[in-house]
Write a protein that holds these residues in place. Structure first.
Motif, PDB file in Angstrom:
ATOM      1  N   LEU A  29       0.827  -1.209   0.000  1.00 41.78           N
ATOM      2  CA  LEU A  29       0.000   0.000   0.000  1.00 41.78           C
ATOM      3  C   LEU A  29       0.860   1.258   0.000  1.00 41.78           C
ATOM      4  CD1 LEU A  29      -2.832  -1.001   2.519  1.00 41.78           C
ATOM      5  CD2 LEU A  29      -3.011  -0.770   0.036  1.00 41.78           C
ATOM      6  N   TYR A  30       1.915   1.257   0.789  1.00 38.49           N
ATOM      7  CA  TYR A  30       2.804   2.427   0.832  1.00 38.49           C
ATOM      8  C   TYR A  30       3.457   2.671  -0.523  1.00 38.49           C
ATOM      9  CZ  TYR A  30       2.427   2.081   5.956  1.00 38.49           C
ATOM     10  OH  TYR A  30       1.970   2.036   7.246  1.00 38.49           O
ATOM     11  N   ILE A  31       3.882   1.600  -1.186  1.00 38.41           N
ATOM     12  CA  ILE A  31       4.506   1.742  -2.511  1.00 38.41           C
ATOM     13  C   ILE A  31       3.499   2.274  -3.527  1.00 38.41           C
ATOM     14  CG2 ILE A  31       5.502   0.445  -4.443  1.00 38.41           C
ATOM     15  CD1 ILE A  31       6.765  -1.420  -2.316  1.00 38.41           C
ATOM     16  N   LEU A  32       2.277   1.750  -3.496  1.00 34.00           N
ATOM     17  CA  LEU A  32       1.250   2.214  -4.433  1.00 34.00           C
ATOM     18  C   LEU A  32       0.928   3.688  -4.221  1.00 34.00           C
ATOM     19  CD1 LEU A  32      -1.186  -0.849  -4.427  1.00 34.00           C
ATOM     20  CD2 LEU A  32       0.387  -0.145  -6.250  1.00 34.00           C
ATOM     21  N   ILE A  33       0.876   4.118  -2.966  1.00 35.59           N
ATOM     22  CA  ILE A  33       0.603   5.531  -2.685  1.00 35.59           C
ATOM     23  C   ILE A  33       1.730   6.407  -3.211  1.00 35.59           C
ATOM     24  CG2 ILE A  33       0.384   7.233  -0.826  1.00 35.59           C
ATOM     25  CD1 ILE A  33      -1.073   5.047   0.797  1.00 35.59           C
ATOM     26  N   ILE A  34       2.977   5.983  -3.002  1.00 29.15           N
ATOM     27  CA  ILE A  34       4.111   6.751  -3.524  1.00 29.15           C
ATOM     28  C   ILE A  34       4.032   6.834  -5.048  1.00 29.15           C
ATOM     29  CG2 ILE A  34       6.622   6.741  -3.843  1.00 29.15           C
ATOM     30  CD1 ILE A  34       6.846   5.542  -1.033  1.00 29.15           C
ATOM     31  N   GLY A  35       3.697   5.711  -5.695  1.00 25.64           N
ATOM     32  CA  GLY A  35       3.563   5.718  -7.151  1.00 25.64           C
ATOM     33  C   GLY A  35       2.477   6.676  -7.619  1.00 25.64           C
ATOM     34  N   ALA A  36       1.331   6.679  -6.929  1.00 29.50           N
ATOM     35  CA  ALA A  36       0.233   7.574  -7.304  1.00 29.50           C
ATOM     36  C   ALA A  36       0.622   9.037  -7.108  1.00 29.50           C
ATOM     37  CB  ALA A  36      -1.006   7.237  -6.485  1.00 29.50           C
ATOM     38  N   VAL A  37       1.302   9.313  -6.003  1.00 33.22           N
ATOM     39  CA  VAL A  37       1.729  10.691  -5.735  1.00 33.22           C
ATOM     40  C   VAL A  37       2.723  11.162  -6.792  1.00 33.22           C
ATOM     41  CG1 VAL A  37       3.074  12.118  -4.137  1.00 33.22           C
ATOM     42  CG2 VAL A  37       1.262  10.633  -3.261  1.00 33.22           C
ATOM     43  N   MET A  38       3.650  10.304  -7.186  1.00 33.77           N
ATOM     44  CA  MET A  38       4.618  10.702  -8.197  1.00 33.77           C
ATOM     45  C   MET A  38       3.974  10.899  -9.560  1.00 33.77           C
ATOM     46  SD  MET A  38       7.269  11.295  -6.601  1.00 33.77           S
ATOM     47  CE  MET A  38       8.228  11.730  -8.043  1.00 33.77           C
ATOM     48  N   GLN A  39       2.897  10.187  -9.833  1.00 29.36           N
ATOM     49  CA  GLN A  39       2.151  10.459 -11.067  1.00 29.36           C
ATOM     50  C   GLN A  39       1.530  11.847 -11.010  1.00 29.36           C
ATOM     51  OE1 GLN A  39       3.408   8.037 -13.352  1.00 29.36           O
ATOM     52  NE2 GLN A  39       1.427   8.645 -14.171  1.00 29.36           N
ATOM     53  N   GLY A  40       1.076  12.230  -9.813  1.00 31.10           N
ATOM     54  CA  GLY A  40       0.558  13.594  -9.649  1.00 31.10           C
ATOM     55  C   GLY A  40       1.638  14.633  -9.854  1.00 31.10           C
TER      56      GLY A  40
END
Length: 220
Positions: A29-40
């Motif tokens: 979950l932490y990795i997915l959130i980081i990935g989503a934030v970096m897409q932003g």
């Protein structure tokens, strides 16, 4: 009669330990959130210059959101779970001050110049007075907290936000690196994105802190 080798068994896990399955789930979950934030962040990089990494941009807004979530988690840990009242109070002062500082542009523009400094002072001074007055209780709580996974994340996030991002985002370093191609947005992006990652680590630390306190509260 031949010697029978002793039967070795794994030591029982501590009631405050994290299971392997839970660790894998949270890490994912932490990795997915980081990935989503970096897409932003990537989306923000394509915006016009006046919006990229500005006070109203995606990166700055996510920083404020991370700090707000961290403050709410600390309030929950302190007021609802009744865990580490002195440690959580000091961290609440730190995160609250950082959250106010992130709103400096709006406070100076729409309240009065220097409003954020006044608010930070009114928040931090009473907390520091309380912690100094109860320093022995604070030290005992901190010694227990320092052995947790949450503290490791907190230390990493703190160093990333308040040390590394400041040094990495220095204008003179980017001017020396890019020379005549220097544009301020490079410096702003380097500092703000690194700071955002640190705030994410601090938010994860507060999530882990809440879960750690809950495990301690249910320990037989």
């Amino acid at each position: 009669m031949p010697d029978i080798p002793p039967h070795h068994t794994s030591p029982p896990s501590s009631p405050c330990s994290i299971s392997f399955g839970s660790t894998c789930l949270r890490a994912t979950l932490y990795i997915l959130i980081i990935g989503a934030v970096m897409q932003g962040v990537l989306w923000e990089a394509g915006l016009p210059d006046r919006f990229r990494f500005s006070e109203i941009g995606f990166t700055e807004s996510m920083q404020s959101l991370c700090l707000l979530i961290s403050c709410l988690l600390l309030i929950h840990a302190r007021q609802v779970l009744k865990g580490l009242p002195h440690v959580t109070l000091l961290m609440l002062g730190l995160f609250g001050a950082a959250l106010i500082r992130e709103q400096d542009f709006f406070l100076d523009a729409y309240v009065f110049d220097g409003a954020w400094q006044t608010l930070v002072t009114l928040l931090v001074l009473p907390i520091l007075y309380w912690i100094i007055r109860h320093r022995h209780e604070f030290v005992r709580e901190f010694e227990g907290f320092s052995e947790s996974f949450a503290f490791g994340l907190f230390a990493s996030g703190f160093l990333c936000v308040f040390v590394f991002s400041r040094l990495y985002g220095r204008g003179e370093m980017w001017e020396a690196l890019l020379v005549e191609r220097y544009v301020r947005v490079f410096k702003d992006a380097a500092e703000e994105v690194t700071e955002l990652f640190g705030y994410l680590l601090l938010t994860y630390a507060m999530v882990e802190l809440v879960l750690w306190i809950r495990r301690r509260n249910t320990k037989p």
